[in-house]
Design an enzyme around this catalytic site. Structure first.
Site, PDB file in Angstrom:
ATOM      1  N   SER A  91     -34.939  31.020 -81.556  1.00 51.61           N
ATOM      2  CA  SER A  91     -35.888  30.308 -81.507  1.00 51.61           C
ATOM      3  C   SER A  91     -35.553  29.782 -79.905  1.00 51.61           C
ATOM      4  CB  SER A  91     -35.692  28.970 -82.310  1.00 51.61           C
ATOM      5  OG  SER A  91     -36.378  27.788 -81.575  1.00 51.61           O
ATOM      6  N   TYR A 136     -29.746  22.657 -85.668  1.00 51.73           N
ATOM      7  CA  TYR A 136     -30.677  23.746 -85.329  1.00 51.73           C
ATOM      8  C   TYR A 136     -30.501  24.449 -84.176  1.00 51.73           C
ATOM      9  CZ  TYR A 136     -35.220  26.290 -85.387  1.00 51.73           C
ATOM     10  OH  TYR A 136     -36.357  27.174 -85.722  1.00 51.73           O
TER      11      TYR A 136
END
Length: 579
Positions: free
Chosen positions: A450, A463
């Protein structure tokens, strides 16, 4: 001039939408039968489906509703209340209310079909909508993309089709004229029965004038900036060949975005639901019945032939998280390029749904359950896959979870969960297949990380950390496997509209989990960047053996900032984007 008008029956009930608009709903047929939701067009109301209801209500629970601004439903006054996202939300709300435990089958006509296209191309729509039958109403985004393709890559046939449709769509510009359009409807509405062979309803004039907002709220924005709108819902296009408003050639606009697409022609005019109700109902019955029986519909499938040799011809691809989102889009994209696909997901039913989509179009695909956080289970699955199918040529470690919360707000169990899936899942998948690929001396591993991997954000501590670890693991593995001719790529998307935002969890004070989830989903969806674009980047990166690939504008901007202006990136990371 005045004429007789058909009074509207009272609705079975009213349903309130998320923005508090009352929708009038009409229900017929057995309560325990499969549900078909009919969505009418402009300037109609639910009565346009009367003939279809008579034909279908014996075998199905048939639900109709007056769309907002029509019939007995509420008529909002603001233009923005008629945007496609509001209309799609109405359909989702009706479907969830009348059939909370099972997906519904949707049939749309004209503007009802346009708004249903918006609904079926929403992220996760295939979990709520079992099928979509469309007639005389294309997706505005698909149409906009098709018109742009025609403009930039013209051919005599393409130009003829586009010009022909533009000439038949003259009324769209007229409906944007102030004052005149409404005045003309006052004169034209009583005579509409001569056009469609149906006695107008008592609300027709008001519906026609209010419904002009459909055109004014959506046409220019969608044609000016068409979005990439992909759907995993099975779609059946019923194309009236004598339609004077939506030409049959426009049906092809849906093909790049709808992998499960069937098409049937019907010699009928635009208002086929009224003039050819029996034939239309029979097509709906066959299509819905086949899907309910878990069979391939008998209508001819629309298959996009490749004009070149498939780039992944007979390659074997193993994909985790293949039941939805980026994983499912990647499975579909790789199958279109000729790959054989192993679809793995912790929810095997979702993986099986993806496999059914691939097999409907002749692809070789198999579904397996996998919990990527379990190293023994992942290794056992890898051994079984290699015994039965051979060593994969492509491994896509895509499974992931999202969690938002500050460093101290995030409970330790959430830290472990996020790390287990987003980091350890990649480690387990790479270890399970990497040695065999290295021994063979070929292959490629793609790890979905990501842009959060290189973008510190105050509410994404767990995350971002998990994705940063995944990125570095990919970089190290790439260096190690280089001499074995096995490539490794880390894909780093920014905002992408996928199911991960719908399933995200949150820590800290403030709104409820569901409110935060809806806010996050809207934030991701507004970017208009769908999972199919990430799938394309995965294929290109594997073929070109790229190392780190930022995807989406914000992902690329974050990558640039992390390398050349890290201080600014940290300042931005101090902001709280949660709402």
């Amino acid at each position: 001039m005045t004429s007789a008008r058909t009074p509207l029956a009272e609705p079975s009930r009213y349903i309130a939408t998320p923005d508090a608009v009352k929708i009038a709903v009409y229900e017929d047929g057995p309560a325990d039968a499969p549900v078909i939701v009919l969505v009418h067009g402009y300037p109609d109301n639910h009565t346009v489906w009367d003939g279809l209801v008579k034909e279908l209500a014996g075998d199905f629970r048939v639900v109709r509703y007056d769309v907002r601004g029509a019939g007995h439903s509420q008529h909002p006054q603001r233009l923005r209340d008629y945007r496609l996202d509001r209309l799609a939300s109405d359909l989702h709300q009706v479907a969830a209310t009348v059939s909370p435990d099972k997906p519904v089958h949707v049939v749309g006509h004209d503007w009802g079909s346009i708004q249903a296209w918006e609904a079926v191309t929403d992220v996760g729509a295939d979990r709520r909508i079992a099928s979509f039958t469309t007639t005389s109403g294309p997706s505005l985004d698909h149409t906009g993309k098709w018109m742009r393709h025609t403009a930039f890559r013209p051919s005599p046939r393409n130009l003829s089709d586009a010009i022909g449709q533009a000439l038949h769509s003259w009324y769209i510009g007229y409906f944007h004229t102030p004052v005149v359009a409404k005045l003309s409807w006052r004169l034209m509405a009583p005579r509409l029965s001569a056009i469609i062979g149906q006695v107008p309803s008592e609300t027709l004039t008001a519906d026609a004038m209010t419904g002009l907002k459909l055109y004014r709220a959506n046409m220019i924005p969608r044609f000016a900036r068409p979005r990439s709108r992909f759907t995993a819902v099975p779609v059946h296009q019923i194309v009236p060949t004598d339609d004077k408003f939506v030409r049959p050639q426009l049906a092809q606009a849906a093909e790049p975005w709808t992998p499960l697409l069937w098409r049937t022609t019907l010699k009928a005019p635009h208002w086929a639901p009224h003039t050819h109700a029996g034939e239309l109902a029979e097509h709906v019955r066959e299509f819905v019945g086949s899907l309910e029986a878990d069979e391939t519909p008998s209508a001819p499938a629309v298959i996009q032939p490749l004009r070149r040799r498939p780039r992944l011809d007979r390659k074997l691809a193993f994909i985790t998280g293949a039941g939805s989102g980026i994983g499912q889009a990647t499975a579909l994209a790789m199958a279109r390029e000729g790959a054989r696909v192993i679809a793995a997901d912790i929810n095997v039913a979702d993986a099986e749904h993806t496999v059914r989509m691939l097999r409907h179009h002749g692809g070789d695909a198999w579904a397996y359950p996998v919990d990527v956080t379990d190293p023994e289970a992942t290794t056992a699955l890898a051994d079984a896959v290699m015994d039965l199918h051979g060593v994969p040529d492509l491994v896509v470690n895509n499974a992931g979870v999202a969690h938002a919360g500050g460093f101290f707000d995030t409970p330790l169990e959430r830290w472990h969960q996020v790390m287990d899936v987003n980091f350890w899942g990649i480690v387990h998948g790479s270890r399970a297949f990497g040695s065999a690929m290295a021994e063979r001396g070929s292959g490629h591993i793609v790890n979905v990380a990501s842009a959060a991997a290189y973008s510190p954000v105050r509410i994404l501590s767990a995350y971002s950390t998990s994705k940063s670890a995944a990125l570095m693991a990919s970089e190290c593995l790439r260096v190690e496997l280089a001499s074995s001719k096995v490539g490794v790529t880390a894909i780093c998307p920014g905002f992408v509209a996928t199911n991960i935002s719908h399933a995200a969890t949150f820590s800290g004070e403030g709104s409820s989990q569901e409110e935060k989830r809806q806010h996050t989903s809207r934030l991701f969806a507004i970017k208009g960047y769908g999972p199919e674009k990430i799938a394309g980047a995965i294929i290109r990166s594997a073929l070109r053996n790229r190392a780190v690939v930022p995807v989406t504008f914000d992902g690329k901007l974050a990558r640039f900032g992390s390398r050349y202006t890290p201080g600014i990136v940290r300042l931005v990371g101090r902001l709280d984007p949660s709402g």
